[in-house]
Design an enzyme around this catalytic site. Structure first.
Site, mmCIF file in Angstrom:
data_model
loop_
_atom_site.group_PDB
_atom_site.id
_atom_site.type_symbol
_atom_site.label_atom_id
_atom_site.label_comp_id
_atom_site.label_asym_id
_atom_site.label_seq_id
_atom_site.Cartn_x
_atom_site.Cartn_y
_atom_site.Cartn_z
ATOM 1 N N GLU A 48 0.819 -1.214 0.000
ATOM 2 C CA GLU A 48 0.000 0.000 0.000
ATOM 3 C C GLU A 48 0.852 1.263 0.000
ATOM 4 O O GLU A 48 0.495 2.256 -0.627
ATOM 5 C CB GLU A 48 -0.967 -0.002 1.191
ATOM 6 C CG GLU A 48 -2.083 -1.049 1.083
ATOM 7 C CD GLU A 48 -2.935 -0.864 -0.166
ATOM 8 O OE1 GLU A 48 -2.957 0.242 -0.740
ATOM 9 O OE2 GLU A 48 -3.583 -1.835 -0.586
ATOM 10 N N TYR A 131 -6.097 6.975 3.721
ATOM 11 C CA TYR A 131 -6.269 5.885 2.764
ATOM 12 C C TYR A 131 -5.546 4.615 3.219
ATOM 13 O O TYR A 131 -6.133 3.527 3.280
ATOM 14 C CB TYR A 131 -5.787 6.266 1.353
ATOM 15 C CG TYR A 131 -5.620 5.007 0.531
ATOM 16 C CD1 TYR A 131 -6.745 4.317 0.084
ATOM 17 C CD2 TYR A 131 -4.363 4.437 0.323
ATOM 18 C CE1 TYR A 131 -6.621 3.112 -0.584
ATOM 19 C CE2 TYR A 131 -4.227 3.241 -0.342
ATOM 20 C CZ TYR A 131 -5.362 2.577 -0.792
ATOM 21 O OH TYR A 131 -5.233 1.380 -1.427
ATOM 22 N N ASP A 149 -9.181 6.094 -2.150
ATOM 23 C CA ASP A 149 -8.114 6.722 -2.927
ATOM 24 C C ASP A 149 -8.742 7.384 -4.159
ATOM 25 O O ASP A 149 -9.966 7.433 -4.293
ATOM 26 C CB ASP A 149 -7.079 5.674 -3.333
ATOM 27 C CG ASP A 149 -7.700 4.592 -4.184
ATOM 28 O OD1 ASP A 149 -8.909 4.663 -4.472
ATOM 29 O OD2 ASP A 149 -6.980 3.663 -4.579
#
Length: 412
Positions: A48, A131, A149
DNA sequence: AAATCGGGGCG
DNA sequence: CGCCCAGATTT
């Protein structure tokens, strides 16, 4: 039932339709990605961070190399920072790498090396914002947290025909409330990934593949025929151009066959990365912005900049030009080859270094206020091609150095 | 709220 | 060549 209640019922149906069909679609269409092969919170977390502002195809090789080199939180926490940066070389946004290592140290010391699964702890990790926190909590731990996102905002703004500007802060908060409502019971991990997968594969920015979309029949933007004009997003300011003079300094004597590089400052642009030394080019005479500086003027300016930085070298001639684009700056680098002044020969060849004879020459004011460059005074190294393995370079310098060593090799 | 932080891929 | 992307941090 009142009209109002009927309307609410209809909205609820549209949401349930969206969630169930999207989830179904995902189970058939999801890509086989390295971080999806295990439910390892450390892998999810690394992926991520790497995926921030970066495409999947770009990330895959970096992810594989990274977890091979740093297989656990502790191995990352204990690694030398240069190795982490080297592993990140070419991926961009290098503060991500330094923040990630800092966060690994947090996880090691505060949570015994286990990635935490509660909101406050995850949010407290360096480099983890709204996020990424949502992504880790939902994907790794199946917690019902939204992970919104740009991709998700695009999908939601189209399906629900929301014309809020996704560049504005409050829009993300609104989208998060909506995204949280849509998560089916017990399916946070799959659903959040499905949302992003749809944005990546079907509901793309330019020409969305609506005919392949599992939720097309209730997509408000599609029904209104305005899917390509969503999401609304204010345009970014164009990057400012910067002309710079770069020095490719080849060594003499004990440095023969090597090239001089220096390390950038601890903070700011490309922090702690290595580079060829470079300085702002003075504006060309005659005013025309972007006009090429005459070679003689460039050589003279470079000579003075090198001396001011404590680098004893003589500029010889123009080698090549290179561009490097950031989100807010565009560098145009005019690269000049320079020859190191042999330290031993210096005192013996006063005439030969005529340009340097004017020792009383006042220092050039590289900045308007006369201050020196923050980059000057950083660590310096003389390297050959093999040494490049030990230093992390931004891509533009990686390419320049490789090209130089290629050409130097061919001439032998 | 706006600026700072890379780099590449694509129509 | 403009536009966009699986954003966070600093100011």
């Amino acid at each position: 039932m009142t009209t109002h209640e009927q309307q609410e019922q209809q909205e609820q149906n549209v949401k349930l339709f969206f969630s169930s069909h999207l989830l179904e679609w995902y189970h058939g269409q999801k890509r086989d990605l390295p971080w999806r092969r295990h439910r390892n919170p450390y892998y999810i977390w690394i992926s991520e961070i790497m995926l921030q502002q970066t495409r999947v195809d770009t990330v895959i090789p970096y992810f594989n190399r990274f977890i091979e080199r740093f297989p656990t939180v502790e191995s990352l926490a204990d690694a030398p920072e240069e190795e982490v940066l080297k592993c990140w070389e070419g991926l961009g946004y290098y503060s991500r790498a330094r923040n990630l290592q800092h966060a690994a140290q947090q996880v090691k010391e505060l949570y015994g090396g286990q990635v935490p699964d509660d909101r406050d702890a995850v949010f407290g990790l360096k480099g983890v914002g709204p996020y990424t926190a949502g992504a880790i909590l939902s994907i790794a731990f199946n917690r019902p947290e939204p992970a919104v996102d740009g991709n998700v905002m695009r999908v939601l703004s189209r399906y629900f025909l929301l014309e809020d500007d996704i560049a504005k802060g409050p829009t993300r908060v609104k989208m998060e409330r909506l995204a949280a409502e849509l998560i089916p019971e017990g399916e946070a991990s799959h659903f959040n990934q499905a949302l992003m997968e749809l944005g990546a594969l079907v509901c793309t920015p330019k020409s969305p593949r609506c005919l392949l979309c599992p939720v097309m029949e209730h997509c408000a933007a599609r029904l209104a025929g305005c899917e390509t004009s969503l999401p609304v997003k204010t345009k970014a300011k164009p990057p400012r151009p910067e002309e710079r003079l770069a020095a490719l300094v080849t060594g003499s004597g004990e440095h023969a066959g090597r090239v001089l590089i220096r390390q950038r400052p601890q903070s700011g642009l490309l922090a702690r990365m290595w580079e060829l030394p470079h300085w702002p080019a003075p504006p060309a005479e005659g005013g025309a912005a972007g006009a090429l500086l005459p070679e003689a003027a460039a050589l003279d300016r470079l000579r003075r900049s090198l001396r001011q930085a404590g680098i004893f070298a003589r500029p010889e001639g123009h080698w090549t030009a290179a561009e490097h684009t950031f989100s807010h700056i565009v560098w145009t680098l005019q690269v000049y080859t320079c020859r190191e002044e042999d330290a031993l020969a210096l005192p013996l060849a006063a005439e030969a270094r005529a340009p340097y004879a004017a020792a009383a020459e006042p220092p050039v004011e590289l900045f308007a206020d006369g201050s020196e460059h923050p980059e000057d005074g950083g660590a310096v190294r003389w390297i050959n091609r093999e040494d490049m393995e030990s230093y992390a370079f931004p891509n533009v310098f990686l390419k320049l150095l490789n090209r130089y060593f290629d050409e130097a090799e061919q001439q032998q």
